[in-house]
Design an enzyme around this catalytic site. Structure first.
Site, PDB file in Angstrom:
ATOM      1  N   GLU A 195       6.172  63.934 -24.242  1.00  0.00           N
ATOM      2  CA  GLU A 195       5.006  64.318 -23.485  1.00  0.00           C
ATOM      3  C   GLU A 195       4.919  65.897 -23.911  1.00  0.00           C
ATOM      4  OE1 GLU A 195       4.845  61.286 -19.818  1.00  0.00           O
ATOM      5  OE2 GLU A 195       5.344  63.261 -19.433  1.00  0.00           O
ATOM      6  N   ASN A 216      -4.983  60.657  -7.904  1.00  0.00           N
ATOM      7  CA  ASN A 216      -3.581  61.170  -7.401  1.00  0.00           C
ATOM      8  C   ASN A 216      -2.960  62.541  -7.722  1.00  0.00           C
ATOM      9  OD1 ASN A 216      -2.666  60.398  -9.950  1.00  0.00           O
ATOM     10  ND2 ASN A 216      -1.089  58.782  -9.273  1.00  0.00           N
ATOM     11  N   LYS A 261      -4.405  66.706 -13.008  1.00  0.00           N
ATOM     12  CA  LYS A 261      -5.412  65.952 -13.253  1.00  0.00           C
ATOM     13  C   LYS A 261      -6.813  66.585 -12.914  1.00  0.00           C
ATOM     14  CE  LYS A 261      -2.308  62.019 -13.012  1.00  0.00           C
ATOM     15  NZ  LYS A 261      -2.084  60.456 -12.324  1.00  0.00           N
ATOM     16  N   TYR A 269      -0.649  57.868 -22.507  1.00  0.00           N
ATOM     17  CA  TYR A 269      -0.602  56.722 -21.412  1.00  0.00           C
ATOM     18  C   TYR A 269      -0.393  55.422 -22.019  1.00  0.00           C
ATOM     19  CZ  TYR A 269      -1.374  59.093 -16.951  1.00  0.00           C
ATOM     20  OH  TYR A 269      -1.292  59.985 -15.937  1.00  0.00           O
ATOM     21  N   HIS A 276       0.217  64.761 -12.519  1.00  0.00           N
ATOM     22  CA  HIS A 276       1.364  63.854 -13.618  1.00  0.00           C
ATOM     23  C   HIS A 276       2.626  64.509 -13.564  1.00  0.00           C
ATOM     24  CE1 HIS A 276       2.971  61.717 -16.913  1.00  0.00           C
ATOM     25  NE2 HIS A 276       3.121  62.687 -17.198  1.00  0.00           N
ATOM     26  N   PHE A 302      -5.915  48.588 -14.916  1.00  0.00           N
ATOM     27  CA  PHE A 302      -6.349  49.851 -14.603  1.00  0.00           C
ATOM     28  C   PHE A 302      -6.268  50.846 -15.644  1.00  0.00           C
ATOM     29  CE2 PHE A 302      -1.758  50.098 -13.728  1.00  0.00           C
ATOM     30  CZ  PHE A 302      -1.377  51.114 -14.316  1.00  0.00           C
TER      31      PHE A 302
HETATM   32  O1  CDP Z   1       1.731  58.809 -12.580  1.00  0.00           O
HETATM   33  P1  CDP Z   1       3.147  57.743 -12.249  1.00  0.00           P
HETATM   34  O2  CDP Z   1       4.242  58.082 -13.215  1.00  0.00           O
HETATM   35  O3  CDP Z   1       3.384  58.047 -10.778  1.00  0.00           O
HETATM   36  O4  CDP Z   1       2.616  56.287 -12.377  1.00  0.00           O
HETATM   37  P2  CDP Z   1       2.380  55.444 -13.770  1.00  0.00           P
HETATM   38  O5  CDP Z   1       2.597  53.875 -13.243  1.00  0.00           O
HETATM   39  O6  CDP Z   1       2.988  56.055 -14.809  1.00  0.00           O
HETATM   40  O7  CDP Z   1       0.804  55.543 -13.724  1.00  0.00           O
HETATM   41  C1  CDP Z   1       0.024  56.368 -14.306  1.00  0.00           C
HETATM   42  C2  CDP Z   1      -1.311  56.600 -13.588  1.00  0.00           C
HETATM   43  O8  CDP Z   1      -2.080  55.532 -13.690  1.00  0.00           O
HETATM   44  C3  CDP Z   1      -0.972  56.857 -12.088  1.00  0.00           C
HETATM   45  O9  CDP Z   1      -0.630  57.981 -11.923  1.00  0.00           O
HETATM   46  C4  CDP Z   1      -2.511  56.516 -11.378  1.00  0.00           C
HETATM   47  O10 CDP Z   1      -3.125  57.611 -11.762  1.00  0.00           O
HETATM   48  C5  CDP Z   1      -2.937  55.330 -12.346  1.00  0.00           C
HETATM   49  N1  CDP Z   1      -2.759  54.187 -11.852  1.00  0.00           N
HETATM   50  C6  CDP Z   1      -3.725  53.389 -11.304  1.00  0.00           C
HETATM   51  O11 CDP Z   1      -4.761  53.911 -11.367  1.00  0.00           O
HETATM   52  N2  CDP Z   1      -3.488  52.259 -10.755  1.00  0.00           N
HETATM   53  C7  CDP Z   1      -2.389  51.743 -10.559  1.00  0.00           C
HETATM   54  N3  CDP Z   1      -2.090  50.445  -9.802  1.00  0.00           N
HETATM   55  C8  CDP Z   1      -1.131  52.440 -11.254  1.00  0.00           C
HETATM   56  C9  CDP Z   1      -1.172  53.544 -11.752  1.00  0.00           C
HETATM   57 MG    MG Z   2       4.481  57.626 -15.205  1.00  0.00          MG
END
Ligand code: CDP
Ligand code: MG
Length: 154
Positions: free
Chosen positions: A129, A115, A12, A52, A118, A60
């Protein structure tokens, strides 16, 4: 369990700015996975909203799109046996504070909205994707010279 399973991994904008492209690639390389596509790209808001789309209703979401649109992304496809599941283990938990040391997020990140990386969460989403981020012509077919040292059999 095919050794040609593929996953979509993206460093990212924070990961790119913080000089983590090399260290993140190294973790996948050293595990034995094979890089088959890579590019640095700022694909724009509409593309990121598609990527997304499943999270569109989350509070968020607007901040997530702004974050992902704030700089270049290093988009990659990695290949290998169980690479989708193992890629997620290499990444660590979504919230870096819950990620074990030794994982990418556990070593390089603190806030969930920064974080650094991805990774696809299932073989089905990896396929979606990869189709969203790459043309077929950008994916390179080759046999890694490491192959027979990484796998017992194809
Ligand atoms: O990336 P990952 O698959 O682990 O998590 P996700 O649930 O698919 O969420 C996508 C991205 O959204 C996360 O990697 C975070 O950057 C962001 N996110 C956030 O900003 N706040 C949250 N409470 C959950 C996710
Ligand atoms: Mg995800």
């Amino acid at each position: 369990m095919s050794s040609s399973e593929q996953t979509f991994i993206a460093i990212k904008p924070d990961g790119v700015h913080r000089g983590l492209v090399g260290p993140i690639i190294t973790r996948f390389e050293q595990r034995g996975f094979k890089l088959v596509a890579i590019k640095l790209i700022s694909p724009g808001k509409e593309h990121l909203e598609k990527h997304y789309a499943d999270l569109a209703g989350k509070p968020f979401f607007p901040g997530l799109i702004e974050y992902m649109n704030s700089g270049p992304i290093c988009a990659m496809i990695w290949e290998g046996r169980e690479v989708v599941k193992t890629g997620r283990i290499l990444l660590g938990a979504t919230n870096p504070l819950a990620s074990a040391p030794g994982t990418i997020r556990g070593d390089y990140a603190i806030d969930v909205g920064r974080n650094v990386c991805h990774g696809s969460d299932s073989v089905e989403s990896a396929q979606k994707e990869i189709a969203l981020w790459f043309q077929d012509s950008e994916v390179v077919k080759y046999k890694s010279s490491q192959f027979d040292w990484v796998y017992e059999k194809p």
